[in-house]
Scaffold this motif. Sequence first.
Motif, PDB file in Angstrom:
ATOM      1  N   ASN A   3       1.103  -1.150  -0.186  1.00 13.27           N
ATOM      2  CA  ASN A   3       0.013  -0.101   0.166  1.00 13.27           C
ATOM      3  C   ASN A   3       1.008   1.274  -0.112  1.00 13.27           C
ATOM      4  O   ASN A   3       1.617   1.570   1.076  1.00 13.27           O
ATOM      5  CB  ASN A   3      -0.763   0.006   1.099  1.00 13.27           C
ATOM      6  N   PRO A   4       0.734   2.129  -1.111  1.00 14.87           N
ATOM      7  CA  PRO A   4       1.814   3.200  -0.952  1.00 14.87           C
ATOM      8  C   PRO A   4       1.435   4.377   0.048  1.00 14.87           C
ATOM      9  O   PRO A   4       2.126   5.017   0.286  1.00 14.87           O
ATOM     10  CB  PRO A   4       1.413   3.897  -2.523  1.00 14.87           C
ATOM     11  N   LEU A   5       0.238   4.205   0.637  1.00 21.86           N
ATOM     12  CA  LEU A   5      -0.225   5.002   1.795  1.00 21.86           C
ATOM     13  C   LEU A   5       0.838   4.926   2.905  1.00 21.86           C
ATOM     14  O   LEU A   5       1.194   6.005   3.642  1.00 21.86           O
ATOM     15  CB  LEU A   5      -1.634   4.738   2.279  1.00 21.86           C
ATOM     16  N   TRP A   6       1.208   3.630   3.206  1.00 23.73           N
ATOM     17  CA  TRP A   6       2.145   3.359   4.208  1.00 23.73           C
ATOM     18  C   TRP A   6       3.735   4.092   3.722  1.00 23.73           C
ATOM     19  O   TRP A   6       4.481   4.260   4.739  1.00 23.73           O
ATOM     20  CB  TRP A   6       2.085   1.886   4.393  1.00 23.73           C
ATOM     21  N   PHE A   7       3.961   4.189   2.609  1.00 22.79           N
ATOM     22  CA  PHE A   7       4.993   4.929   2.218  1.00 22.79           C
ATOM     23  C   PHE A   7       5.031   6.379   2.752  1.00 22.79           C
ATOM     24  O   PHE A   7       6.074   6.943   3.204  1.00 22.79           O
ATOM     25  CB  PHE A   7       5.247   4.902   0.704  1.00 22.79           C
ATOM     26  N   ILE A   8       3.941   7.072   2.539  1.00 24.00           N
ATOM     27  CA  ILE A   8       3.981   8.321   3.036  1.00 24.00           C
ATOM     28  C   ILE A   8       3.780   8.593   4.480  1.00 24.00           C
ATOM     29  O   ILE A   8       4.363   9.526   5.163  1.00 24.00           O
ATOM     30  CB  ILE A   8       2.537   8.798   2.290  1.00 24.00           C
ATOM     31  N   VAL A   9       3.055   7.675   5.227  1.00 24.07           N
ATOM     32  CA  VAL A   9       2.931   7.860   6.465  1.00 24.07           C
ATOM     33  C   VAL A   9       4.471   7.530   7.117  1.00 24.07           C
ATOM     34  O   VAL A   9       4.769   8.447   7.968  1.00 24.07           O
ATOM     35  CB  VAL A   9       2.157   6.438   7.144  1.00 24.07           C
ATOM     36  N   TRP A  10       5.264   6.490   6.754  1.00 27.55           N
ATOM     37  CA  TRP A  10       6.514   6.296   6.974  1.00 27.55           C
ATOM     38  C   TRP A  10       7.624   7.620   6.808  1.00 27.55           C
ATOM     39  O   TRP A  10       8.525   7.982   7.555  1.00 27.55           O
ATOM     40  CB  TRP A  10       7.241   5.183   6.658  1.00 27.55           C
ATOM     41  N   LEU A  11       7.237   8.387   5.582  1.00 29.25           N
ATOM     42  CA  LEU A  11       7.967   9.300   5.355  1.00 29.25           C
ATOM     43  C   LEU A  11       7.954  10.556   6.177  1.00 29.25           C
ATOM     44  O   LEU A  11       8.712  11.156   6.740  1.00 29.25           O
ATOM     45  CB  LEU A  11       7.598   9.825   3.944  1.00 29.25           C
ATOM     46  N   ILE A  12       6.631  10.702   6.469  1.00 28.02           N
ATOM     47  CA  ILE A  12       6.164  11.695   7.595  1.00 28.02           C
ATOM     48  C   ILE A  12       6.882  11.465   8.822  1.00 28.02           C
ATOM     49  O   ILE A  12       7.532  12.284   9.540  1.00 28.02           O
ATOM     50  CB  ILE A  12       4.929  11.907   7.571  1.00 28.02           C
ATOM     51  N   MET A  63       9.713   2.331   5.260  1.00 24.50           N
ATOM     52  CA  MET A  63       9.356   3.309   4.199  1.00 24.50           C
ATOM     53  C   MET A  63       9.479   2.602   2.648  1.00 24.50           C
ATOM     54  O   MET A  63       8.250   2.395   1.982  1.00 24.50           O
ATOM     55  CB  MET A  63       9.910   4.470   4.297  1.00 24.50           C
ATOM     56  N   CYS A  66       7.166  -0.422   2.594  1.00 17.90           N
ATOM     57  CA  CYS A  66       5.562   0.136   2.568  1.00 17.90           C
ATOM     58  C   CYS A  66       5.040  -0.723   3.698  1.00 17.90           C
ATOM     59  O   CYS A  66       3.751  -1.217   3.517  1.00 17.90           O
ATOM     60  CB  CYS A  66       4.763  -0.265   1.361  1.00 17.90           C
TER      61      CYS A  66
END
Length: 70
Positions: A3-12, A63, A66
Amino acid sequence: MKNPLWFIVWLIVLIIIAFPVAAFCAGWYILVYALTVCIPGLSGLSDLLLQGAQFAHYCAQAMMDCRSLC
């Protein structure tokens, strides 16, 4: 499927939390690790500071994978 949403969460998490924590721990780790030769009781603290310094690596790896938070 990742899920690419987890990429964004971990980036934050990486930018807001992990970098400041790692920077703080790395500075203190250098000082405390040198003192563990004289004071062996500080080895537990130095291990904890090392884990804090490696927190940015953990977040970056999560990240790229993901990985979910739980």
